[in-house]
Write an enzyme that holds these catalytic residues in place. Structure first.
Site: not given
Length: 174
Positions: A41-42, A97-98, A101, A150, A157, A163
């Site tokens: 969803k990101g 992609e958001d 990592d 973070f 989210d 979000r």
């Protein structure tokens, strides 16, 4: 308990970067059609903003993938929860992609989509955390390289919250 402890990237910085990335993508695909594949969803907010800034024939589709199973560590195997609705054979495909990592999920997704014979397959991410990289993957378009914090906001989210923030914020346990 957790709380937002500061802004990492402002709404204005993100908007400027989206325009910049769209310009590079538009130049690279000049005169061609392109299919943006947003990873749910990101990346939903990012891919929506990005596609509106690309002045080409742009189509969009979404995938939802997981490599976590029931734990918090990646299993290394990608499970497709929602696949593409269109055939990508012979098409220019850009995975959007958001954040990247470890790179493991995206590497597996990239390899999976390559078996479907796209004309081209490239990667675009708003955020890159190279400190966390465990798998080599070449990313064609990177918005921001960030430190290993973070974060939430702009589609990203924490427990399905935040979000909707128009900026990227840092979150810490309190």
């Amino acid at each position: 308990m957790y709380q937002i402890t500061g802004t990492m990237l402002s709404q204005e910085e993100i908007e400027k970067k989206v325009v910049e990335l769209a310009g590079k993508i538009q130049k690279d695909y000049e005169g061609q059609d392109i299919l943006l594949v947003g990873i749910l969803k990101g990346a939903s907010v990012f891919v929506a903003d990005l596609m509106r800034k690309i002045d080409l024939n742009v189509n969009i589709d979404f995938m939802s993938v997981s490599s976590y199973g029931s734990g918090t560590e990646s299993s290394g195997t990608v499970k497709i929860l929602k696949d593409l609705d269109v055939d990508i054979e012979g098409k220019n495909v850009l995975i959007v992609e958001d954040i990247i990592d470890s790179g493991a999920t995206l590497r597996n997704l990239y390899d999976t989509l390559m078996t479907r014979n796209p004309k081209s397959l490239k990667l675009c991410t708003l955020l890159d955390k190279p400190e966390r990289r465990k798998v080599h993957i070449d990313v064609d378009y990177v918005g921001f390289t960030i430190e290993d914090k973070f974060i939430v906001g702009y589609g990203i989210d924490y427990d399905e919250k935040y979000r909707n923030l128009p900026y990227i914020a840092m979150v810490e346990d309190i």
